[in-house]
Each structure stands twice: as structure tokens, then as C-alpha cells.
Write a protein that holds these residues in place. Sequence first.
Motif, PDB file in Angstrom:
ATOM      1  N   ARG A  96       0.795  -1.291  -0.243  1.00  0.00           N
ATOM      2  CA  ARG A  96      -0.120  -0.164   0.004  1.00  0.00           C
ATOM      3  C   ARG A  96       1.132   1.363   0.150  1.00  0.00           C
ATOM      4  N   ARG A  97       1.674   1.204   0.780  1.00  0.00           N
ATOM      5  CA  ARG A  97       2.661   2.476   1.050  1.00  0.00           C
ATOM      6  C   ARG A  97       3.321   2.914  -0.030  1.00  0.00           C
ATOM      7  N   PHE A  98       4.002   1.885  -0.819  1.00  0.00           N
ATOM      8  CA  PHE A  98       4.893   2.300  -1.922  1.00  0.00           C
ATOM      9  C   PHE A  98       4.221   1.748  -3.281  1.00  0.00           C
ATOM     10  N   ALA A  99       2.874   1.497  -3.485  1.00  0.00           N
ATOM     11  CA  ALA A  99       2.232   1.067  -4.535  1.00  0.00           C
ATOM     12  C   ALA A  99       2.983   0.051  -5.379  1.00  0.00           C
ATOM     13  N   LEU A 100       3.582  -0.969  -4.677  1.00  0.00           N
ATOM     14  CA  LEU A 100       3.987  -2.185  -5.262  1.00  0.00           C
ATOM     15  C   LEU A 100       3.101  -3.089  -5.908  1.00  0.00           C
ATOM     16  N   LYS A 101       3.587  -3.667  -6.796  1.00  0.00           N
ATOM     17  CA  LYS A 101       2.841  -4.630  -7.512  1.00  0.00           C
ATOM     18  C   LYS A 101       3.086  -5.877  -7.045  1.00  0.00           C
ATOM     19  N   SER A 102       4.369  -6.259  -6.326  1.00  0.00           N
ATOM     20  CA  SER A 102       4.200  -7.463  -5.750  1.00  0.00           C
ATOM     21  C   SER A 102       5.418  -7.477  -4.741  1.00  0.00           C
ATOM     22  N   VAL A 103       5.457  -8.323  -3.895  1.00  0.00           N
ATOM     23  CA  VAL A 103       6.325  -8.787  -2.686  1.00  0.00           C
ATOM     24  C   VAL A 103       6.810 -10.012  -2.597  1.00  0.00           C
ATOM     25  N   PHE A 104       7.870 -10.273  -2.706  1.00  0.00           N
ATOM     26  CA  PHE A 104       8.160 -11.915  -2.259  1.00  0.00           C
ATOM     27  C   PHE A 104       9.309 -11.759  -1.285  1.00  0.00           C
ATOM     28  N   VAL A 105       9.305 -12.806  -0.085  1.00  0.00           N
ATOM     29  CA  VAL A 105       9.979 -12.728   0.991  1.00  0.00           C
ATOM     30  C   VAL A 105      10.489 -14.113   1.394  1.00  0.00           C
ATOM     31  N   ILE A 106      11.648 -14.219   1.542  1.00  0.00           N
ATOM     32  CA  ILE A 106      12.374 -15.543   1.935  1.00  0.00           C
ATOM     33  C   ILE A 106      13.189 -15.500   2.878  1.00  0.00           C
ATOM     34  N   ASN A 107      13.680 -16.491   3.554  1.00  0.00           N
ATOM     35  CA  ASN A 107      14.873 -16.136   4.843  1.00  0.00           C
ATOM     36  C   ASN A 107      16.191 -15.958   4.180  1.00  0.00           C
ATOM     37  N   ASP A 108      16.866 -15.210   4.877  1.00  0.00           N
ATOM     38  CA  ASP A 108      18.190 -14.464   4.645  1.00  0.00           C
ATOM     39  C   ASP A 108      19.146 -15.634   4.380  1.00  0.00           C
ATOM     40  N   PHE A 109      19.115 -16.616   5.117  1.00  0.00           N
ATOM     41  CA  PHE A 109      20.204 -17.756   4.700  1.00  0.00           C
ATOM     42  C   PHE A 109      19.661 -18.643   3.473  1.00  0.00           C
ATOM     43  N   GLU A 110      18.475 -18.331   3.102  1.00  0.00           N
ATOM     44  CA  GLU A 110      18.059 -19.089   1.767  1.00  0.00           C
ATOM     45  C   GLU A 110      18.619 -18.189   0.841  1.00  0.00           C
ATOM     46  N   ALA A 111      18.861 -16.807   0.787  1.00  0.00           N
ATOM     47  CA  ALA A 111      19.355 -16.139  -0.299  1.00  0.00           C
ATOM     48  C   ALA A 111      20.825 -16.151  -0.182  1.00  0.00           C
ATOM     49  N   GLN A 112      21.506 -16.593   1.109  1.00  0.00           N
ATOM     50  CA  GLN A 112      22.809 -16.992   1.098  1.00  0.00           C
ATOM     51  C   GLN A 112      23.161 -18.390   0.463  1.00  0.00           C
ATOM     52  N   THR A 153      19.765 -27.727  -2.647  1.00  0.00           N
ATOM     53  CA  THR A 153      20.161 -28.906  -3.596  1.00  0.00           C
ATOM     54  C   THR A 153      19.944 -28.491  -5.126  1.00  0.00           C
ATOM     55  N   TYR A 154      20.455 -29.443  -5.732  1.00  0.00           N
ATOM     56  CA  TYR A 154      20.552 -29.401  -7.143  1.00  0.00           C
ATOM     57  C   TYR A 154      20.014 -30.442  -8.097  1.00  0.00           C
ATOM     58  N   ALA A 155      19.038 -30.299  -8.725  1.00  0.00           N
ATOM     59  CA  ALA A 155      18.356 -31.508  -9.454  1.00  0.00           C
ATOM     60  C   ALA A 155      17.581 -30.777 -10.708  1.00  0.00           C
ATOM     61  N   ASP A 156      17.882 -31.570 -11.823  1.00  0.00           N
ATOM     62  CA  ASP A 156      17.040 -31.190 -13.027  1.00  0.00           C
ATOM     63  C   ASP A 156      17.823 -29.753 -13.820  1.00  0.00           C
ATOM     64  N   LYS A 157      18.853 -29.610 -13.131  1.00  0.00           N
ATOM     65  CA  LYS A 157      19.694 -28.293 -13.717  1.00  0.00           C
ATOM     66  C   LYS A 157      19.181 -27.251 -13.078  1.00  0.00           C
ATOM     67  N   ARG A 158      18.582 -27.330 -11.879  1.00  0.00           N
ATOM     68  CA  ARG A 158      18.022 -26.109 -11.183  1.00  0.00           C
ATOM     69  C   ARG A 158      18.730 -26.251  -9.704  1.00  0.00           C
ATOM     70  N   TYR A 159      18.716 -25.003  -8.891  1.00  0.00           N
ATOM     71  CA  TYR A 159      18.784 -25.125  -7.614  1.00  0.00           C
ATOM     72  C   TYR A 159      17.750 -24.950  -6.877  1.00  0.00           C
ATOM     73  N   PHE A 160      17.552 -25.693  -5.854  1.00  0.00           N
ATOM     74  CA  PHE A 160      16.499 -25.620  -4.942  1.00  0.00           C
ATOM     75  C   PHE A 160      16.772 -25.353  -3.651  1.00  0.00           C
ATOM     76  N   PRO A 161      16.728 -24.035  -2.978  1.00  0.00           N
ATOM     77  CA  PRO A 161      17.117 -23.836  -1.572  1.00  0.00           C
ATOM     78  C   PRO A 161      15.992 -24.264  -0.572  1.00  0.00           C
ATOM     79  N   PHE A 330      16.630 -21.656 -10.770  1.00  0.00           N
ATOM     80  CA  PHE A 330      16.204 -21.927  -9.533  1.00  0.00           C
ATOM     81  C   PHE A 330      14.858 -22.207  -9.350  1.00  0.00           C
ATOM     82  N   LEU A 331      14.662 -23.332  -8.363  1.00  0.00           N
ATOM     83  CA  LEU A 331      13.220 -23.869  -8.228  1.00  0.00           C
ATOM     84  C   LEU A 331      12.897 -23.298  -6.984  1.00  0.00           C
ATOM     85  N   ILE A 332      12.017 -22.034  -6.804  1.00  0.00           N
ATOM     86  CA  ILE A 332      11.704 -21.433  -5.586  1.00  0.00           C
ATOM     87  C   ILE A 332      10.136 -21.772  -5.285  1.00  0.00           C
TER      88      ILE A 332
END
Length: 345
Positions: A96-112, A153-161, A330-332
Motif C-alpha cells: 500500500r505505502r509504496f504502490a508495489l505490484k508484488s512482494v516476495f519474501v524468503i529467509n536470509d540464509f536461503e538467499a545466502q 540442492t541441485y536437481a534437473d539443472k536447477r538449484y532448490f534452496p 532456481f526452483l523457488i
Amino acid sequence: MTGLFSKFPSPFLLGDIGGTNARFSMINSQNYEEQIFPTDRVSDFQNIDDAIEQRILPLAREKPHSLILAVAAPVEGDTIPLTNSHWVIDVKALIRRFALKSVFVINDFEAQALATAVLEEVYLKKIGHGTMINSGSRVVLGPGTGLGVAGITYADKRYFPVAGEGGHVDFSARTGRDMALFPHFLHNHNPHRRVSFEDILSGRGLIRLYEAICIVDGIQAVFDKADAITGAAHHENQPQAKEAVDLFLTYLARFAGDFALIFKAHGGVYIGGGIIPKIMRLIDENAFRTHFEDKHPHQNMLATIPVFIMTHPRAALEGLAAFARQPEHFLIDYKNRLWTAQSRP
């Protein structure tokens, strides 16, 4: 481009939100180049909304349409309290505040974990022996304000955190010195009558460890900040500080070995967080590997698994940027972690 770009319209604002620092960058809408913003302290702002409003938008070359966050907390709904900070991420309020079209949130070590797929070798300091198998599972962990853990993990040529809260598993004593210190870990903490690894392997944990050593040795503690303890550990006239750092590294090696077993991490164990890159000179590689591998009956398997220290200062943002640029690699899991302007009330 399909995948992420069908879900998230550019430009993308990326954020790595820890217990102490907030780091942001922007992926622009033309050529997906990255704009880096200065690092801010979480404690300087009431919430993430104010940090974006006051520090990011005035410098941004474009207005973001999507926000992708890596946060130091489990993502369990659209209101996300950080584990070791006063910030609460209110996803729908951000939209609402920034008129964003989408927000996606993951854990910080998932990003690491995502970052391990793209970091250049110059940002990976290897500890001892071991050979990485590219297709093998990987573990990422790191002490800072808290203790983060994730797998990939790595499977089917994609990384899955795989996100988790492994830093909160029980700490256990093994040696006589551990057992002498343990009651003081318990005493200095805790209405819950337990000690987690995060209680030891974190900034506040290093302080707790140093204070316990001083109590057992019968001397007055001199230092009350983690940076002061790590600084003093370089000097021979501060044996309690030196032992605190040595034990911290011993416990980290044991913890890393535990998760290497859990994931059978032939792709390697990667250590991030804010503490270890600052004390690399104090690491005895042979001792670290000995404690890492001391897991009978699987010490021979652990001897083949490499351990790396991630030295990139913005590794989580590197992971998010890789995800934004090449989502097909990536498989997210988007479920209950992706919100759009259309989905808010």
C-alpha cells in the motif's frame, strides 16, 4: 523473459534484512544492471518502511515495482517479526505505502544459499581439504546477530534452496571444559532451561562464552562487546579472550559437521554471517577440520566435504540478484511468500 518476470514486474528492489544491518540494491528495468545502496543499521529506523522511504527512494534511479526481501526470520505469514530485531515486516502495508505490484519474501540464509551458485572463487576461502561435487547438496550457515542455516540442492539443472531454523537446535557439551562452562551458559541466559547453538554461536553468544570462561577461571571479565573480544584474542596477554574465540570456532566446526551429515553436503559447507570473515586469521585450519570431521562412524565421508568461508560482504544480495536475473536456474517455492497488489484486501 518468463519465470520470475511473469510474476514480478521490474524494476526490482532487493533487500537483505538482518538483525543488525539492512542492505538494499535495485535491479533496473532496462538491462537488469544493479544499483547498490549504502548499508544502514536496523536500529536507526522504526521499521523497514521508513528505511526505504528515507534512505532508498531518494537515491533510487527508478521507482521499484517489485520488492524481493531476504529476512532474518522464518516466513510464516504476511506479518513477519524479525527474530533478533524490533522490525516487523508487514507485507500488505509495504504494498500500500509504496504502490508495489508484488512482494516476495524468503529467509536470509536461503538467499545466502542462492549465492553459493554464483559467487566467484575469490570470495570463497577454503578451510583445509575436501573436493566439491557441483551437483551435491550444500549447507550454508553463519553466526552474526543470530545463527542462520539453510541448505540447497541441485536437481534437473536447477538449484532448490531449503530454509530452516537450524541455529536453534540444542547445544551439547562434549569435553570436560565444555561441561564446566555449560552451567554458566544456562545461568546467564534463560527462563527456558536450554541452550541453543545460537545462544553460543552469535555475537551475544561470544560474549556469553567469554564471560563463562572468566567465571570458571576466577577472574573479572574485561570486555562486554564481541568486537572487543575478537580484537583482544589477537594478543597473548588476553588468554580468556583467545580461548573464547578458539572455543567459538571449535563449536562452529562441530555444528558445521552436524549439518554436513544431515544434508550429506558433498557440494560443500559454506560459512557466512558477520563474525567469521573478521577472524579468519585466528582459524587453525587443521584444528577446525579435526572438529568438523570428528563424527564417528562417518569421519571418512566428512573428510571429503570441503568447507568455505564466504567473504563477499553482500552475499545474500548476490543470491537475490542471481535469482532476479536468471530465475530459470532456481526452483523457488512461492506459496505463502508471494503477495501482489491484486491479492491484498
